[in-house]
Design a protein around this motif. Structure first.
Motif, PDB file in Angstrom:
ATOM      1  N   ALA A   1       0.834  -1.210   0.000  1.00 17.67           N
ATOM      2  CA  ALA A   1       0.000   0.000   0.000  1.00 17.67           C
ATOM      3  C   ALA A   1       0.865   1.255   0.000  1.00 17.67           C
ATOM      4  CB  ALA A   1      -0.924  -0.004   1.213  1.00 17.67           C
ATOM      5  N   GLU A   2       1.926   1.230   0.782  1.00 15.11           N
ATOM      6  CA  GLU A   2       2.809   2.397   0.871  1.00 15.11           C
ATOM      7  C   GLU A   2       3.491   2.677  -0.461  1.00 15.11           C
ATOM      8  OE1 GLU A   2       6.602   3.918   3.589  1.00 15.11           O
ATOM      9  OE2 GLU A   2       5.450   2.150   4.181  1.00 15.11           O
ATOM     10  N   GLU A   3       3.837   1.615  -1.182  1.00 11.11           N
ATOM     11  CA  GLU A   3       4.572   1.791  -2.430  1.00 11.11           C
ATOM     12  C   GLU A   3       3.671   2.073  -3.621  1.00 11.11           C
ATOM     13  OE1 GLU A   3       6.767  -1.822  -2.778  1.00 11.11           O
ATOM     14  OE2 GLU A   3       8.313  -1.229  -1.330  1.00 11.11           O
ATOM     15  N   LYS A   4       2.469   1.495  -3.644  1.00 12.47           N
ATOM     16  CA  LYS A   4       1.664   1.544  -4.867  1.00 12.47           C
ATOM     17  C   LYS A   4       0.282   2.174  -4.706  1.00 12.47           C
ATOM     18  CE  LYS A   4       3.831  -2.396  -7.204  1.00 12.47           C
ATOM     19  NZ  LYS A   4       3.590  -3.672  -7.907  1.00 12.47           N
ATOM     20  N   PHE A   5      -0.326   2.079  -3.532  1.00  9.65           N
ATOM     21  CA  PHE A   5      -1.703   2.537  -3.366  1.00  9.65           C
ATOM     22  C   PHE A   5      -1.702   3.928  -2.743  1.00  9.65           C
ATOM     23  CE2 PHE A   5      -2.807  -2.230  -2.658  1.00  9.65           C
ATOM     24  CZ  PHE A   5      -2.590  -2.485  -4.006  1.00  9.65           C
ATOM     25  N   ASN A   6      -1.451   4.931  -3.568  1.00 12.86           N
ATOM     26  CA  ASN A   6      -1.243   6.299  -3.094  1.00 12.86           C
ATOM     27  C   ASN A   6      -2.272   7.227  -3.719  1.00 12.86           C
ATOM     28  OD1 ASN A   6      -0.273   8.968  -2.720  1.00 12.86           O
ATOM     29  ND2 ASN A   6       1.824   8.214  -2.493  1.00 12.86           N
ATOM     30  N   TRP A   7      -3.178   7.776  -2.900  1.00 13.05           N
ATOM     31  CA  TRP A   7      -4.235   8.618  -3.454  1.00 13.05           C
ATOM     32  C   TRP A   7      -3.693   9.903  -4.067  1.00 13.05           C
ATOM     33  CZ3 TRP A   7      -8.367   8.960  -5.934  1.00 13.05           C
ATOM     34  CH2 TRP A   7      -9.040  10.184  -6.085  1.00 13.05           C
ATOM     35  N   SER A   8      -2.633  10.471  -3.530  1.00 13.43           N
ATOM     36  CA  SER A   8      -2.140  11.746  -4.060  1.00 13.43           C
ATOM     37  C   SER A   8      -1.753  11.609  -5.533  1.00 13.43           C
ATOM     38  CB  SER A   8      -0.955  12.265  -3.238  1.00 13.43           C
ATOM     39  OG  SER A   8       0.123  11.361  -3.281  1.00 13.43           O
ATOM     40  N   SER A   9      -1.149  10.480  -5.920  1.00  9.01           N
ATOM     41  CA  SER A   9      -0.796  10.295  -7.323  1.00  9.01           C
ATOM     42  C   SER A   9      -2.040  10.023  -8.169  1.00  9.01           C
ATOM     43  CB  SER A   9       0.212   9.159  -7.478  1.00  9.01           C
ATOM     44  OG  SER A   9      -0.328   7.930  -7.027  1.00  9.01           O
ATOM     45  N   GLU A  10      -3.020   9.307  -7.608  1.00  6.44           N
ATOM     46  CA  GLU A  10      -4.274   9.074  -8.336  1.00  6.44           C
ATOM     47  C   GLU A  10      -5.031  10.386  -8.511  1.00  6.44           C
ATOM     48  OE1 GLU A  10      -5.034   6.014  -9.662  1.00  6.44           O
ATOM     49  OE2 GLU A  10      -3.053   5.484  -8.862  1.00  6.44           O
ATOM     50  N   ALA A  11      -5.011  11.236  -7.477  1.00  7.07           N
ATOM     51  CA  ALA A  11      -5.691  12.533  -7.560  1.00  7.07           C
ATOM     52  C   ALA A  11      -5.067  13.410  -8.641  1.00  7.07           C
ATOM     53  CB  ALA A  11      -5.638  13.237  -6.204  1.00  7.07           C
ATOM     54  N   GLU A  12      -3.749  13.356  -8.786  1.00 11.70           N
ATOM     55  CA  GLU A  12      -3.078  14.132  -9.825  1.00 11.70           C
ATOM     56  C   GLU A  12      -3.551  13.696 -11.209  1.00 11.70           C
ATOM     57  OE1 GLU A  12       1.115  13.807  -9.344  1.00 11.70           O
ATOM     58  OE2 GLU A  12       1.155  14.882  -7.433  1.00 11.70           O
ATOM     59  N   LYS A  13      -3.669  12.381 -11.412  1.00 11.47           N
ATOM     60  CA  LYS A  13      -4.152  11.874 -12.703  1.00 11.47           C
ATOM     61  C   LYS A  13      -5.589  12.319 -12.946  1.00 11.47           C
ATOM     62  CE  LYS A  13      -3.271   7.487 -11.988  1.00 11.47           C
ATOM     63  NZ  LYS A  13      -3.276   6.036 -12.266  1.00 11.47           N
ATOM     64  N   TYR A  14      -6.397  12.269 -11.890  1.00 15.53           N
ATOM     65  CA  TYR A  14      -7.804  12.651 -12.005  1.00 15.53           C
ATOM     66  C   TYR A  14      -7.946  14.120 -12.399  1.00 15.53           C
ATOM     67  CZ  TYR A  14     -12.526  13.867 -10.432  1.00 15.53           C
ATOM     68  OH  TYR A  14     -13.811  14.354 -10.350  1.00 15.53           O
ATOM     69  N   VAL A  15      -7.257  14.994 -11.687  1.00 17.26           N
ATOM     70  CA  VAL A  15      -7.351  16.429 -11.981  1.00 17.26           C
ATOM     71  C   VAL A  15      -6.793  16.720 -13.370  1.00 17.26           C
ATOM     72  CG1 VAL A  15      -6.538  18.719 -11.291  1.00 17.26           C
ATOM     73  CG2 VAL A  15      -7.343  17.110  -9.556  1.00 17.26           C
ATOM     74  N   ALA A  16      -5.702  16.035 -13.735  1.00 19.18           N
ATOM     75  CA  ALA A  16      -5.110  16.259 -15.057  1.00 19.18           C
ATOM     76  C   ALA A  16      -6.080  15.893 -16.179  1.00 19.18           C
ATOM     77  CB  ALA A  16      -3.827  15.444 -15.189  1.00 19.18           C
TER      78      ALA A  16
END
Length: 410
Positions: free
Chosen positions: A383-398
């Motif tokens: 979870a620490e290495e791969k399941f990161n909402w901040s990176s998913e949020a960046e993709k979403y906003v982009a």
């Protein structure tokens, strides 16, 4: 009172997105709530249209600067006719509330979150006025129907048609995993550049370990936990049957199952627990929020993902995978393609697609605390290495970039 019309877009405000979700209220729907906050933090105005429930009964409230408009639903459907009635009522209220927002605040983008694949009908008239439609692809409705009713036929063809027009209407598609993305491109005919995968991983700043719930723990040696909706397709009945095998056939003592959530199949799985003689070993908490939810989750020693093997579950990314892993809880599931792909060797998988097999996968973790802790640590590291909402949020906003022309606002 002066009213601002939906076209042209007002130049004295940030861009405004209206998110429509039918099956869960906000902020209870974690994915939608995280998306709404991500857009808000990126400088958008955000409104949400969603249903009410007992925990969220207000017709309107504002949280974190996000305007939430809720509507009543007459029932929580289970049969085909019930779903038709529920969706018809939801579409009426979504149309009414979107028109209200258009006339009072204006908006630029509508995001529709399925199920059902019918929200495009609410947004389509506004596309004629230059508004954009984003489809947030939460569920595979045709596959869900086939899994639930074990047939294809007329209604399955209707669902494929609704999905087709949803994709056709959408300017952008947000896919819940890469399998969904492939479907949007192959079955939906979308340009790959218009489809973005955003996994429903939790915000780890908000999902954290706290002191376990002492009442749930009580005299239990091991807690098997489930969190989520309790509907026919979610397999909570498999969890109950698994408990029967563990308690009555394998003779394990001190094992308790804790089911956190609610849904249309709750009464039937509670009745099943009584019939199988495991009611005293299975605790149903109902919906929990805030610290109570965190305390319940922190009580879990093993996270159970009982969703049965079918063409729907094989393709979906279970929220439970992300939630258990974020808390360092080892998971036990059936050997589903997407679940196995996410967890890899951090998961434990049933050797066959039966509750008996689910029990077999859980027993080594129940019996060996060292093994249990090791698997939990492995899940936490994943979870620490791969399941990161901040990176998913960046993709979403982009994915929203370019949907609305840049404009100056006060």
């Amino acid at each position: 009172m002066s009213l601002s019309l939906p076209l042209p877009a007002r130049k004295d405000r940030p861009p405004h997105c209206v998110i429509i979700v039918e099956n869960l209220p906000v902020p209870f729907d974690r994915r939608v709530w995280q998306e709404a906050n991500a857009l808000k933090e990126a400088g958008w105005d955000v409104s949400v249209i969603c249903p009410k429930n007992e925990q969220h009964p207000a017709s309107y409230e504002e949280i974190n600067g996000i305007a939430i408009h809720r509507h009543a639903l007459p029932l929580e459907a289970r049969g085909k006719l019930g779903f038709i009635f529920e969706y018809a009522c939801a579409l009426f209220h979504e149309t009414r509330l979107l028109a209200k927002i258009a006339l009072t605040r204006g908006f630029d983008v509508v995001q529709g979150c399925n199920p059902p694949d019918l929200i495009f009908l609410v947004a389509a008239p506004y596309k004629l006025l230059g508004k954009k439609y984003v489809f947030d692809h939460h569920d595979l409705c045709p596959e869900l129907y086939a899994a639930k009713y074990e047939r294809h036929g007329f209604f399955h063809r209707l669902l494929l048609l609704a999905e087709k027009y949803t994709f056709r209407t959408a300017d952008k598609v947000i896919s819940a995993n890469d399998t969904y993305r492939d479907i949007a491109i192959a079955r939906g005919g979308k340009n790959p550049g218009d489809v973005t995968t955003v996994y429903s991983v939790p915000d780890r700043q908000k999902l954290r370990r706290v002191a376990p719930d002492a009442v749930l723990k009580a005299d239990a040696k091991v807690i098997l936990g489930y969190v989520g909706i309790i509907a026919d397709q979610d397999g909570v009945d498999h969890l109950v049957r698994m408990m029967h095998h563990i308690v009555h056939e394998e003779g394990r003592q001190g094992v308790r199952a804790v089911v956190v959530g609610d849904g249309p199949a709750l009464a039937s799985v509670q009745a099943l627990a009584s019939t199988l003689g495991v009611a005293e070993h299975v605790v149903f908490t109902g919906y929990l929020r805030g610290e109570k939810l965190l305390a319940a989750l922190s009580s879990f020693d093993i996270g159970i993902i009982p969703d049965p093997v079918n063409e729907y579950n094989d393709k979906i990314s279970m929220n439970k995978v992300f939630e258990y892993s974020a808390l360092g809880i080892p998971s036990v599931s059936y050997d589903l393609s997407e679940t196995h792909g996410l967890l890899g060797d951090a998961g434990s998988y049933a050797p066959n697609a039966t509750p008996h097999g689910l029990a077999e996968a859980a027993l080594p973790l129940i019996d060996d605390e060292t093994h249990r802790r090791s698997m939990g640590a492995r899940a936490g590291k994943l979870a620490e290495e791969k399941f990161n909402w901040s990176s998913e949020a960046e993709k979403y906003v982009a994915a929203y970039a370019g949907l609305v022309k840049q404009r100056a606002y006060a």
